[in-house]
Design a protein around this motif. Structure first.
Motif, PDB file in Angstrom:
ATOM      1  N   CYS A 190       0.828  -1.207   0.000  1.00  0.00           N
ATOM      2  CA  CYS A 190       0.000   0.000   0.000  1.00  0.00           C
ATOM      3  C   CYS A 190       0.863   1.258   0.000  1.00  0.00           C
ATOM      4  N   PHE A 191       1.991   1.208   0.731  1.00  0.00           N
ATOM      5  CA  PHE A 191       2.900   2.353   0.747  1.00  0.00           C
ATOM      6  C   PHE A 191       3.403   2.648  -0.657  1.00  0.00           C
ATOM      7  N   TYR A 192       3.757   1.616  -1.405  1.00  0.00           N
ATOM      8  CA  TYR A 192       4.251   1.828  -2.770  1.00  0.00           C
ATOM      9  C   TYR A 192       3.238   2.623  -3.583  1.00  0.00           C
ATOM     10  N   TRP A 193       1.956   2.219  -3.541  1.00  0.00           N
ATOM     11  CA  TRP A 193       0.950   2.903  -4.356  1.00  0.00           C
ATOM     12  C   TRP A 193       0.611   4.280  -3.796  1.00  0.00           C
ATOM     13  N   MET A 194       0.624   4.414  -2.471  1.00  0.00           N
ATOM     14  CA  MET A 194       0.422   5.735  -1.885  1.00  0.00           C
ATOM     15  C   MET A 194       1.546   6.675  -2.314  1.00  0.00           C
ATOM     16  N   HIS A 195       2.774   6.173  -2.251  1.00  0.00           N
ATOM     17  CA  HIS A 195       3.932   6.988  -2.591  1.00  0.00           C
ATOM     18  C   HIS A 195       3.937   7.334  -4.078  1.00  0.00           C
ATOM     19  N   ARG A 196       3.583   6.372  -4.896  1.00  0.00           N
ATOM     20  CA  ARG A 196       3.536   6.627  -6.339  1.00  0.00           C
ATOM     21  C   ARG A 196       2.469   7.680  -6.660  1.00  0.00           C
ATOM     22  N   CYS A 197       1.307   7.556  -6.043  1.00  0.00           N
ATOM     23  CA  CYS A 197       0.259   8.560  -6.258  1.00  0.00           C
ATOM     24  C   CYS A 197       0.658   9.913  -5.685  1.00  0.00           C
ATOM     25  N   SER A 198       1.483   9.918  -4.638  1.00  0.00           N
ATOM     26  CA  SER A 198       1.934  11.180  -4.055  1.00  0.00           C
ATOM     27  C   SER A 198       2.850  11.949  -5.002  1.00  0.00           C
ATOM     28  N   HIS A 199       3.375  11.264  -6.009  1.00  0.00           N
ATOM     29  CA  HIS A 199       4.174  11.935  -7.032  1.00  0.00           C
ATOM     30  C   HIS A 199       3.379  12.215  -8.298  1.00  0.00           C
ATOM     31  N   ARG A 200       2.381  11.388  -8.592  1.00  0.00           N
ATOM     32  CA  ARG A 200       1.700  11.482  -9.877  1.00  0.00           C
ATOM     33  C   ARG A 200       0.288  12.057  -9.783  1.00  0.00           C
ATOM     34  N   MET A 201      -0.192  12.389  -8.610  1.00  0.00           N
ATOM     35  CA  MET A 201      -1.478  13.063  -8.433  1.00  0.00           C
ATOM     36  C   MET A 201      -1.218  14.337  -7.636  1.00  0.00           C
ATOM     37  N   ARG A 202      -1.595  15.471  -8.191  1.00  0.00           N
ATOM     38  CA  ARG A 202      -1.113  16.741  -7.645  1.00  0.00           C
ATOM     39  C   ARG A 202      -1.628  17.023  -6.236  1.00  0.00           C
ATOM     40  N   TRP A 203      -2.847  16.567  -5.908  1.00  0.00           N
ATOM     41  CA  TRP A 203      -3.355  16.804  -4.564  1.00  0.00           C
ATOM     42  C   TRP A 203      -2.438  16.170  -3.522  1.00  0.00           C
ATOM     43  N   PHE A 204      -2.008  14.948  -3.782  1.00  0.00           N
ATOM     44  CA  PHE A 204      -1.113  14.284  -2.850  1.00  0.00           C
ATOM     45  C   PHE A 204       0.303  14.859  -2.926  1.00  0.00           C
ATOM     46  N   TRP A 205       0.721  15.254  -4.128  1.00  0.00           N
ATOM     47  CA  TRP A 205       2.037  15.870  -4.286  1.00  0.00           C
ATOM     48  C   TRP A 205       2.123  17.175  -3.500  1.00  0.00           C
ATOM     49  N   ALA A 206       1.012  17.896  -3.363  1.00  0.00           N
ATOM     50  CA  ALA A 206       1.029  19.168  -2.643  1.00  0.00           C
ATOM     51  C   ALA A 206       1.499  18.990  -1.204  1.00  0.00           C
ATOM     52  N   ALA A 207       1.225  17.833  -0.623  1.00  0.00           N
ATOM     53  CA  ALA A 207       1.713  17.551   0.731  1.00  0.00           C
ATOM     54  C   ALA A 207       3.111  16.940   0.701  1.00  0.00           C
ATOM     55  N   HIS A 208       3.385  16.121  -0.287  1.00  0.00           N
ATOM     56  CA  HIS A 208       4.642  15.360  -0.300  1.00  0.00           C
ATOM     57  C   HIS A 208       5.824  16.186  -0.788  1.00  0.00           C
ATOM     58  N   VAL A 209       5.560  17.250  -1.540  1.00  0.00           N
ATOM     59  CA  VAL A 209       6.634  18.003  -2.185  1.00  0.00           C
ATOM     60  C   VAL A 209       7.650  18.533  -1.188  1.00  0.00           C
ATOM     61  N   VAL A 210       7.199  18.855   0.026  1.00  0.00           N
ATOM     62  CA  VAL A 210       8.138  19.407   1.016  1.00  0.00           C
ATOM     63  C   VAL A 210       9.275  18.429   1.299  1.00  0.00           C
ATOM     64  N   HIS A 211       8.991  17.148   1.239  1.00  0.00           N
ATOM     65  CA  HIS A 211      10.018  16.137   1.507  1.00  0.00           C
ATOM     66  C   HIS A 211      11.098  16.145   0.430  1.00  0.00           C
ATOM     67  N   HIS A 212      10.742  16.572  -0.775  1.00  0.00           N
ATOM     68  CA  HIS A 212      11.681  16.544  -1.895  1.00  0.00           C
ATOM     69  C   HIS A 212      12.306  17.898  -2.189  1.00  0.00           C
ATOM     70  N   SER A 213      11.899  18.924  -1.487  1.00  0.00           N
ATOM     71  CA  SER A 213      12.325  20.274  -1.858  1.00  0.00           C
ATOM     72  C   SER A 213      13.722  20.627  -1.361  1.00  0.00           C
ATOM     73  N   SER A 214      14.334  19.789  -0.529  1.00  0.00           N
ATOM     74  CA  SER A 214      15.710  20.043  -0.124  1.00  0.00           C
ATOM     75  C   SER A 214      16.671  19.632  -1.244  1.00  0.00           C
ATOM     76  N   GLU A 215      17.744  20.379  -1.389  1.00  0.00           N
ATOM     77  CA  GLU A 215      18.764  20.057  -2.380  1.00  0.00           C
ATOM     78  C   GLU A 215      19.917  19.282  -1.759  1.00  0.00           C
ATOM     79  N   ARG A 216      19.668  18.734  -0.569  1.00  0.00           N
ATOM     80  CA  ARG A 216      20.659  17.908   0.115  1.00  0.00           C
ATOM     81  C   ARG A 216      20.022  16.590   0.529  1.00  0.00           C
ATOM     82  N   MET A 217      20.867  15.581   0.668  1.00  0.00           N
ATOM     83  CA  MET A 217      20.406  14.266   1.069  1.00  0.00           C
ATOM     84  C   MET A 217      21.171  13.850   2.311  1.00  0.00           C
ATOM     85  N   ASN A 218      20.491  13.879   3.456  1.00  0.00           N
ATOM     86  CA  ASN A 218      21.115  13.432   4.700  1.00  0.00           C
ATOM     87  C   ASN A 218      19.998  12.967   5.627  1.00  0.00           C
TER      88      ASN A 218
END
Length: 311
Positions: free
Chosen positions: A121-149
């Motif tokens: 279920c996490f896989y499909w939730m996560h995939r939809c969080s990238h490919r459906m904008r309503w879910f991406w609106a919440a998830h984008v903050v996790h990806h907005s850093s230009e660093r990985m730590n």
């Protein structure tokens, strides 16, 4: 008629958690899932401090103000989950569990199935969080850093409980998996995923890289390079990406460039939480037929209406 509150209390009673919940915080949604996060957070902080000492010399990898901001974002996420999960998500899980198809006692095989089901279920939730904008609106903050730590793992959105991505796990409750243990499996999955947000671990043994999500695979997921975007959605297992065609291996000759393709306007917490919602609602507010405007909610983030493309 049994109320939703009674159903929720019944789920807690079935798990043996009800006395603890009533004693510690009867007005909050404090469950085993939250207790796992509370216990794990000091460990996360200590590991981040250790990592900071290893990579602080390289501003491309570590920035102390941003790391502090990431933990503040994580605290906001945990606070809203704590305050609102009990009135937003838990009653729905309790209702689904009340009408479950089977009674599944917590045995080792059921525990394993719970873990596999949650990861699927996490896989499909996560995939939809990238490919459906309503879910991406919440998830984008996790990806907005230009660093990985490690601190990047804490970079979460306080709106998660409201945007409904928890609904992806409701089928498990309908099947008969106890919602409390669904939450436990989910929390342990997030604990595991903290450890894959690092550049210090390069490649693990091939068998592990084949089956599990690893730092190498997750660095690809955070990359904004062409060919890396929207890949490797797995939580604990990378198997789902291999099965559904979304797996990409890290190329040592092409290291990931972290972040998102459209930079965030500023680094204030409120902006980080809301900027994509603002852009989404602005796109929906542009003139057009309602069915076209509403499509912005479930279309991919880059989708535009025909009139916008022609303009």
């Amino acid at each position: 008629m049994t109320s939703l509150t009674d159903l929720f209390q019944g789920v807690l009673a079935d798990s043996g958690l009800l006395p603890l919940w009533q004693t510690l915080a009867p007005w909050l949604a404090l469950d085993e899932r939250q207790l796992i996060f509370v216990v794990a957070t000091p460990v996360f902080l200590l590991l981040t401090l250790w990592e900071y000492r290893r990579i602080r010399h390289d501003p491309r990898l570590m920035n102390l103000p941003e790391a502090i901001r990431n933990f503040a974002l994580g605290a906001g996420y945990q606070l809203t989950e704590l305050l609102f999960a009990g009135i937003v998500a838990f009653p729905v899980f309790a209702l689904c569990y009340h009408y479950r198809l089977w009674d599944l006692p917590l045995t080792w095989p059921v525990a394993l199935l719970t873990f596999i089901g949650v990861d699927f279920c996490f896989y499909w939730m996560h995939r939809c969080s990238h490919r459906m904008r309503w879910f991406w609106a919440a998830h984008v903050v996790h990806h907005s850093s230009e660093r990985m730590n490690f601190s990047t793992a804490m970079r979460q959105n306080a709106t998660n409980i409201f945007n409904g991505n928890w609904a992806f796990y409701l089928p498990l409750a309908l099947l008969g998996f106890n919602p409390v243990w669904i939450g436990v499996a989910y929390a342990l999955s997030l604990v595991y995923q903290f450890f894959i947000h690092t550049t210090l671990v390069r490649q693990l043994p091939a068998a592990i890289e084949w089956l599990f999500n690893t730092p190498s695979h997750h660095r690809v997921h955070h990359g904004r390079n062409p060919g890396y975007i929207d890949r490797n959605y797995g939580g604990v297992l990378i198997l789902w990406d291999r099965l559904f065609g979304t797996f990409t291996a890290e190329d040592p000759q092409r290291p990931p460039e972290y972040g998102i393709t459209t930079p965030v306007p500023n680094q204030r917490l409120l902006t980080l939480w809301t900027h994509e919602y603002v852009d989404l609602f602005r796109a929906m507010a542009r003139p057009g037929r309602w069915h076209q405007r509403l499509q912005h909610l479930w279309r991919p983030p880059e989708w535009q209406r025909e009139s916008d493309r022609q303009g």
